[in-house]
Design a protein around this motif. Structure first.
Motif, short mmCIF file in Angstrom:
data_model
loop_
_atom_site.label_atom_id
_atom_site.label_comp_id
_atom_site.label_asym_id
_atom_site.label_seq_id
_atom_site.Cartn_x
_atom_site.Cartn_y
_atom_site.Cartn_z
N TYR A 437 0.85 -1.19 0.00
CA TYR A 437 0.00 0.00 0.00
C TYR A 437 0.89 1.25 0.00
N ARG A 438 0.46 2.23 -0.74
CA ARG A 438 1.11 3.55 -0.67
C ARG A 438 0.03 4.61 -0.77
N TYR A 439 0.30 5.77 -0.16
CA TYR A 439 -0.63 6.88 -0.29
C TYR A 439 -0.65 7.37 -1.74
N THR A 440 -1.82 7.72 -2.21
CA THR A 440 -1.92 8.34 -3.52
C THR A 440 -1.36 9.77 -3.46
N THR A 441 -1.07 10.30 -4.61
CA THR A 441 -0.65 11.69 -4.71
C THR A 441 -1.88 12.59 -4.73
N TRP A 442 -1.67 13.90 -4.66
CA TRP A 442 -2.79 14.83 -4.75
C TRP A 442 -3.55 14.63 -6.06
N ARG A 443 -2.83 14.45 -7.14
CA ARG A 443 -3.47 14.28 -8.44
C ARG A 443 -4.29 12.99 -8.47
N GLU A 444 -3.71 11.89 -7.99
CA GLU A 444 -4.43 10.60 -7.97
C GLU A 444 -5.66 10.68 -7.08
N LEU A 445 -5.56 11.39 -5.96
CA LEU A 445 -6.72 11.53 -5.08
C LEU A 445 -7.85 12.27 -5.79
N ARG A 446 -7.54 13.32 -6.52
CA ARG A 446 -8.57 14.07 -7.25
C ARG A 446 -9.20 13.23 -8.35
N GLU A 447 -8.37 12.44 -9.02
CA GLU A 447 -8.87 11.68 -10.18
C GLU A 447 -9.65 10.42 -9.79
N THR A 448 -9.22 9.76 -8.73
CA THR A 448 -9.82 8.47 -8.37
C THR A 448 -10.63 8.51 -7.08
#
Length: 473
Positions: A437-448
């Protein structure tokens, strides 16, 4: 003996006692609600099995006299009731001796639980609660001013908690010395909280500041606890602020809260002291005897702290009176999680209908945001984090856990957030797989909308079924 008491700390004692009673209440509530599937007669690590091989002198507990799940529940709920009474101030309405006896009750009950709790109760905050709870017995009530000796002993505990944690970090993982541990810790800690994702994404220079401030708070500030006021109060206040920062950054059971409780005992609140008579001679004698006992037992923690082979969270006596503490001597760089799944298929394959079990606190569904549970302690979720570090940590209990899932055991399922199978239709097979597991990035959080991204690593437990199938209606 005019030096024996410190009337100006009467409000410090009051705040400390009520806050400690609150921590006791959480601890007993955790025990009452979770013991049956973990430690009960049909639990994953049954207490009767432990009592058959461990003598009383090694693990003093009321349950050596007799054990039943009903008796354990009675002890846990009695602890809740006494803790609530202390939180409401019942000790202030009793004579001094009776108040001391009342404070002794939750200590004895919780000692009985911890000493049979096995791996589920192997955390440092269990011993810390017992050590602090024992000292609280001798702090007195409204009939006497707070004893200076006991106030000093509480600061001695706080010093060992903080200084021991600071030493284990400096001696342990190199990232503490390089100021880089928090590049990983917020992501890999046992149970992230709702703000942990944001803490992880703080700028790296700020992470360096966090680590440096931690070293100051744990290696320098504790010494100031033994200086005159108002310096000691300022030191305690700085520790409280640091612990509140940790409360915001993750779920660490009541470790941070009881450290705050300890620090409150060192704060001198600006309030006029009430007039109280001098302490009785018997009380003075008992407190001085306590000081002598703690001084003698402290030789082990002191030796451990100065040793280059320092260990964390060790009790040196079965009563947990004086212990050694520490946390995160090493920090994981990668987060692994054990994902548990079940299927109704008779012949399980990779493309079978595998349904994932949901845990309350530990990461699972990548889109599910972490919740705040501390100071409540989710014991199964914490042990699942250790299981992901190494299968050896899961050896004593994981097989029994899978067996209970295959039975759709009601008590075990209550430890979970979600069971994908209806009560009358348990899975035929259960498996466990290890994911990174890894934290998503800001961009990944917005997209997914997902706060985690996970990648399959390997099989943790192959598809497993009961030897004797469960009856299906």
């Amino acid at each position: 003996m005019g030096w024996f008491t410190a009337p100006e700390y009467w409000l410090s004692r009051l705040v400390f006692q009520r806050a400690l009673a609150g921590v006791y209440l959480v601890a007993f509530l955790t025990a009452a609600l979770q013991f049956r599937p973990l430690l009960g007669e049909r639990g994953m690590t049954p207490i009767p099995r432990l009592l058959a091989r461990v003598p009383f002198r090694r693990a003093p507990s009321l349950f050596h006299l007799r054990y039943s799940d009903r008796l354990f529940a009675g002890c846990a709920w009695t602890g809740c009731a006494v803790s609530a009474a202390l939180l409401a101030g019942a000790d202030s309405r009793l004579p001094l001796g009776a108040a001391m006896a009342l404070w002794l009750v939750p200590w004895a009950l919780y000692l009985s639980i911890v000493n049979v709790g096995q791996t589920w109760y192997s955390f440092g905050w269990e011993s810390l609660l017992l050590e602090v709870g024992f000292l609280a017995v001798f702090l007195g009530n409204d009939e006497v001013a707070p004893p200076v000796v006991v106030l000093f002993l509480l600061r001695w505990v706080l010093f060992r908690v903080e200084f021991g944690a600071g030493l284990i970090k400096i001696r342990g993982d190199a990232c503490w010395r390089k100021l880089t541990c928090l590049d990983h810790h917020h992501e890999t800690q046992p149970m992230p909280g709702p703000l942990s994702w944001f803490f992880h994404h703080l700028p790296k220079p700020l992470h360096r500041v966090e680590v440096a401030a931690n070293h100051v708070t744990q290696l320098v500030v504790p010494v100031l606890l033994f200086t005159p006021q108002p310096i000691a109060t300022a030191a305690a206040a700085l520790m409280i602020l640091t612990q509140l920062w940790l409360v915001l950054s993750g779920n660490f059971s009541w470790l941070n809260w009881i450290t705050i409780v300890l620090a409150l005992s060192a704060v001198r609140f600006p309030a006029d002291a009430p007039d109280v008579p001098g302490p009785p001679v018997w009380f003075e004698a008992v407190v001085l005897a306590l000081a002598a006992l703690v001084a003698w037992l402290s030789r082990h923690p002191v030796t451990n702290m100065i040793s280059p082979r320092q260990v964390m969270n060790r009790s040196f006596d079965p009563l947990h009176l004086v212990n050694t503490y520490g946390a995160f001597g090493s920090v994981s760089r990668v987060r692994h999680e054990v994902v548990v799944e079940g299927t109704l298929d008779e012949n399980p394959r990779e493309d079978s209908d595998w349904r994932e079990y949901g845990f309350k606190g530990k990461p699972g569904d990548p889109r599910r945001w972490p919740r705040q549970f501390a100071p409540y302690h989710l014991r199964l979720d914490w042990l699942m984090w250790f299981a992901a570090l190494s299968p050896g940590y899961a050896g004593p209990w994981f097989g029994a856990f899978v067996e209970r899932l295959l039975e759709n055991d009601r008590d075990t399922l209550r430890l979970l957030r979600h069971c994908p199978f209806p009560p009358g239709e348990p899975p035929r097979f259960v498996r466990a797989r290890l994911f990174r597991y890894r934290y998503t990035t800001w961009r990944e959080l917005r997209e997914t909308g997902a706060c985690w991204e996970r990648t399959y690593v390997r099989e943790f437990l192959p598809p497993t079924r009961l030897t004797t199938p469960v009856h299906r209606s």
